[in-house]
Motif scaffolding. Structure first.
Motif, PDB file in Angstrom:
ATOM      1  N   LEU A  49       0.834  -1.197   0.000  1.00  0.00           N
ATOM      2  CA  LEU A  49       0.000   0.000   0.000  1.00  0.00           C
ATOM      3  C   LEU A  49       0.875   1.255   0.000  1.00  0.00           C
ATOM      4  CD1 LEU A  49      -2.659   1.593   0.242  1.00  0.00           C
ATOM      5  CD2 LEU A  49      -2.580   1.152   2.716  1.00  0.00           C
ATOM      6  N   ILE A  50       1.918   1.258   0.808  1.00  0.00           N
ATOM      7  CA  ILE A  50       2.823   2.412   0.861  1.00  0.00           C
ATOM      8  C   ILE A  50       3.456   2.651  -0.500  1.00  0.00           C
ATOM      9  CG2 ILE A  50       4.998   3.263   1.843  1.00  0.00           C
ATOM     10  CD1 ILE A  50       4.106   1.705   4.442  1.00  0.00           C
ATOM     11  N   ILE A  51       3.909   1.591  -1.148  1.00  0.00           N
ATOM     12  CA  ILE A  51       4.499   1.724  -2.489  1.00  0.00           C
ATOM     13  C   ILE A  51       3.474   2.298  -3.465  1.00  0.00           C
ATOM     14  CG2 ILE A  51       5.397   0.431  -4.475  1.00  0.00           C
ATOM     15  CD1 ILE A  51       6.752  -1.455  -2.395  1.00  0.00           C
ATOM     16  N   SER A  52       2.235   1.819  -3.401  1.00  0.00           N
ATOM     17  CA  SER A  52       1.183   2.334  -4.286  1.00  0.00           C
ATOM     18  C   SER A  52       0.923   3.814  -4.045  1.00  0.00           C
ATOM     19  CB  SER A  52      -0.113   1.536  -4.098  1.00  0.00           C
ATOM     20  OG  SER A  52       0.065   0.214  -4.521  1.00  0.00           O
ATOM     21  N   ILE A  53       0.938   4.217  -2.768  1.00  0.00           N
ATOM     22  CA  ILE A  53       0.745   5.628  -2.428  1.00  0.00           C
ATOM     23  C   ILE A  53       1.889   6.461  -3.001  1.00  0.00           C
ATOM     24  CG2 ILE A  53       0.786   7.282  -0.502  1.00  0.00           C
ATOM     25  CD1 ILE A  53      -0.798   5.102   1.111  1.00  0.00           C
ATOM     26  N   GLU A  55       3.826   5.708  -5.524  1.00  0.00           N
ATOM     27  CA  GLU A  55       3.717   5.723  -6.989  1.00  0.00           C
ATOM     28  C   GLU A  55       2.677   6.735  -7.452  1.00  0.00           C
ATOM     29  OE1 GLU A  55       3.003   1.544  -7.672  1.00  0.00           O
ATOM     30  OE2 GLU A  55       5.123   1.185  -8.138  1.00  0.00           O
ATOM     31  N   GLU A  56       1.555   6.791  -6.748  1.00  0.00           N
ATOM     32  CA  GLU A  56       0.504   7.753  -7.099  1.00  0.00           C
ATOM     33  C   GLU A  56       1.013   9.187  -6.925  1.00  0.00           C
ATOM     34  OE1 GLU A  56      -3.162   9.171  -4.630  1.00  0.00           O
ATOM     35  OE2 GLU A  56      -3.742   7.316  -5.656  1.00  0.00           O
ATOM     36  N   LEU A  57       1.664   9.455  -5.799  1.00  0.00           N
ATOM     37  CA  LEU A  57       2.224  10.789  -5.554  1.00  0.00           C
ATOM     38  C   LEU A  57       3.272  11.140  -6.606  1.00  0.00           C
ATOM     39  CD1 LEU A  57       2.639  10.705  -1.674  1.00  0.00           C
ATOM     40  CD2 LEU A  57       0.979  12.048  -2.975  1.00  0.00           C
ATOM     41  N   ASN A  58       4.131  10.175  -6.936  1.00  0.00           N
ATOM     42  CA  ASN A  58       5.168  10.405  -7.938  1.00  0.00           C
ATOM     43  C   ASN A  58       4.557  10.695  -9.308  1.00  0.00           C
ATOM     44  OD1 ASN A  58       8.090  10.309  -8.727  1.00  0.00           O
ATOM     45  ND2 ASN A  58       7.294   8.687 -10.046  1.00  0.00           N
ATOM     46  N   SER A  59       3.523   9.959  -9.674  1.00  0.00           N
ATOM     47  CA  SER A  59       2.864  10.191 -10.967  1.00  0.00           C
ATOM     48  C   SER A  59       2.314  11.607 -11.054  1.00  0.00           C
ATOM     49  CB  SER A  59       1.722   9.193 -11.180  1.00  0.00           C
ATOM     50  OG  SER A  59       2.237   7.912 -11.363  1.00  0.00           O
ATOM     51  N   LYS A  60       1.645  12.049  -9.992  1.00  0.00           N
ATOM     52  CA  LYS A  60       1.100  13.410  -9.972  1.00  0.00           C
ATOM     53  C   LYS A  60       2.222  14.443 -10.041  1.00  0.00           C
ATOM     54  CE  LYS A  60      -3.146  12.357  -7.475  1.00  0.00           C
ATOM     55  NZ  LYS A  60      -3.881  12.467  -6.213  1.00  0.00           N
ATOM     56  N   ALA A  61       3.260  14.227  -9.249  1.00  0.00           N
ATOM     57  CA  ALA A  61       4.386  15.174  -9.230  1.00  0.00           C
ATOM     58  C   ALA A  61       5.078  15.222 -10.591  1.00  0.00           C
ATOM     59  CB  ALA A  61       5.380  14.797  -8.131  1.00  0.00           C
ATOM     60  N   MET A  62       5.274  14.067 -11.225  1.00  0.00           N
ATOM     61  CA  MET A  62       5.933  14.035 -12.534  1.00  0.00           C
ATOM     62  C   MET A  62       5.092  14.728 -13.600  1.00  0.00           C
ATOM     63  SD  MET A  62       8.965  12.943 -12.354  1.00  0.00           S
ATOM     64  CE  MET A  62       9.277  12.874 -14.111  1.00  0.00           C
ATOM     65  N   LEU A  63       3.770  14.578 -13.545  1.00  0.00           N
ATOM     66  CA  LEU A  63       2.906  15.290 -14.497  1.00  0.00           C
ATOM     67  C   LEU A  63       3.070  16.795 -14.334  1.00  0.00           C
ATOM     68  CD1 LEU A  63      -0.440  13.250 -14.460  1.00  0.00           C
ATOM     69  CD2 LEU A  63       1.089  13.603 -16.401  1.00  0.00           C
ATOM     70  N   VAL A 111      10.833  -1.629  -1.793  1.00  0.00           N
ATOM     71  CA  VAL A 111      10.689  -0.181  -1.647  1.00  0.00           C
ATOM     72  C   VAL A 111      11.911   0.508  -2.236  1.00  0.00           C
ATOM     73  CG1 VAL A 111      10.491   1.736  -0.005  1.00  0.00           C
ATOM     74  CG2 VAL A 111       9.167  -0.346   0.363  1.00  0.00           C
ATOM     75  N   THR A 112      13.097  -0.006  -1.933  1.00  0.00           N
ATOM     76  CA  THR A 112      14.337   0.563  -2.464  1.00  0.00           C
ATOM     77  C   THR A 112      14.298   0.608  -3.986  1.00  0.00           C
ATOM     78  OG1 THR A 112      15.597  -0.285  -0.584  1.00  0.00           O
ATOM     79  CG2 THR A 112      16.852   0.293  -2.540  1.00  0.00           C
ATOM     80  N   GLY A 113      13.924  -0.495  -4.594  1.00  0.00           N
ATOM     81  CA  GLY A 113      13.876  -0.575  -6.052  1.00  0.00           C
ATOM     82  C   GLY A 113      12.878   0.386  -6.660  1.00  0.00           C
ATOM     83  N   ARG A 114      11.694   0.451  -6.083  1.00  0.00           N
ATOM     84  CA  ARG A 114      10.657   1.325  -6.649  1.00  0.00           C
ATOM     85  C   ARG A 114      11.015   2.795  -6.468  1.00  0.00           C
ATOM     86  NH1 ARG A 114       8.892   3.024 -10.298  1.00  0.00           N
ATOM     87  NH2 ARG A 114       6.842   3.882 -10.438  1.00  0.00           N
ATOM     88  N   MET A 118      11.623   5.742  -9.385  1.00  0.00           N
ATOM     89  CA  MET A 118      10.975   7.052  -9.378  1.00  0.00           C
ATOM     90  C   MET A 118      12.023   8.167  -9.442  1.00  0.00           C
ATOM     91  SD  MET A 118       7.914   6.719  -6.612  1.00  0.00           S
ATOM     92  CE  MET A 118       7.628   5.073  -6.013  1.00  0.00           C
ATOM     93  N   LYS A 119      13.086   8.012  -8.657  1.00  0.00           N
ATOM     94  CA  LYS A 119      14.154   9.019  -8.646  1.00  0.00           C
ATOM     95  C   LYS A 119      14.790   9.131 -10.024  1.00  0.00           C
ATOM     96  CE  LYS A 119      18.443   8.364  -7.482  1.00  0.00           C
ATOM     97  NZ  LYS A 119      19.696   8.021  -6.906  1.00  0.00           N
ATOM     98  N   ASN A 120      15.064   8.000 -10.658  1.00  0.00           N
ATOM     99  CA  ASN A 120      15.699   7.996 -11.976  1.00  0.00           C
ATOM    100  C   ASN A 120      14.816   8.658 -13.035  1.00  0.00           C
ATOM    101  OD1 ASN A 120      17.934   6.716 -10.919  1.00  0.00           O
ATOM    102  ND2 ASN A 120      17.261   4.675 -11.524  1.00  0.00           N
TER     103      ASN A 120
END
Length: 191
Positions: A49-53, A55-63, A111-114, A118-120
């Motif tokens: 769930l934390i990873i999904s959260i 990812e969602e935050l990262n998607s919004k920030a990247m947009l 978590v490290t991998g995901r 996102m950072k990359n």
């Protein structure tokens, strides 16, 4: 609202407010008003769930970030907008959440991998902006992109250190200070 979306929203609210360790799956399913079966149909565990959260935050920030870099503005104006975006993003969560996330980051390969992916993704966009700014004379031509990225990673390590985090009242203040120092140096000339 669909069950998965409801769980994500409640998870964000509880994790950001109370921290990761203080929130159980039971807390989430009770507040989201879903069954345990529904939770586990959508997520393997709390970490998932934390990873999904994230990812969602990262998607919004990247947009938002990609939209900002596409604007016809100077590199300095983009940096100012990037700082504002990072500060806004940091308002979402508490210092406790950030500390626990860094511990989870250190302990969990998933978590490290995901987080690294996102950072990359963000770094690749930023490198393109640095190269454009160097070509336009907006970034010191004597600074290599590799050095700039190394310094960004150094700042990231600074942010992740609990003793440094304790110097600030909030994650927002920490991000604002480190971003301003990195982007504008000691002169602080962001105007």
């Amino acid at each position: 609202m669909k069950s998965k979306s409801k769980i994500l929203e409640v998870g964000k609210e509880l994790f950001f407010k109370n921290s990761i360790k203080k929130v159980s799956v039971t807390d989430i399913i009770e507040k989201a008003d879903v069954s345990k079966m529904t939770f586990y149909r959508n997520f393997n565990n709390k970490e998932d769930l934390i990873i999904s959260i994230l990812e969602e935050l990262n998607s919004k920030a990247m947009l938002e970030y990609k939209s900002m870099v596409e604007k016809d503005i100077t590199f300095k104006e983009k940096l100012i907008k990037l700082i504002a975006l990072k500060i806004e993003f940091s308002k979402s969560f508490s210092k406790e959440f950030l500390i626990e996330l860094m511990h989870l980051y250190a302990e969990s390969k998933e978590v490290t991998g995901r987080l690294a992916e996102m950072k990359n993704e963000g770094q690749a966009v930023f490198i393109q902006e640095i190269l454009k700014a160097k070509a336009n004379g907006e970034v010191n031509e004597n600074l290599s992109v590799a050095f700039i990225i190394a310094m960004i990673e150094h700042y990231q390590l600074f942010i992740e250190d609990e003793k440094h985090l304790s110097l600030f009242n909030s994650t927002e203040e920490l991000i604002a200070n480190t971003m301003h120092l990195f982007c504008f140096g000691l002169s602080g000339n962001s105007k």
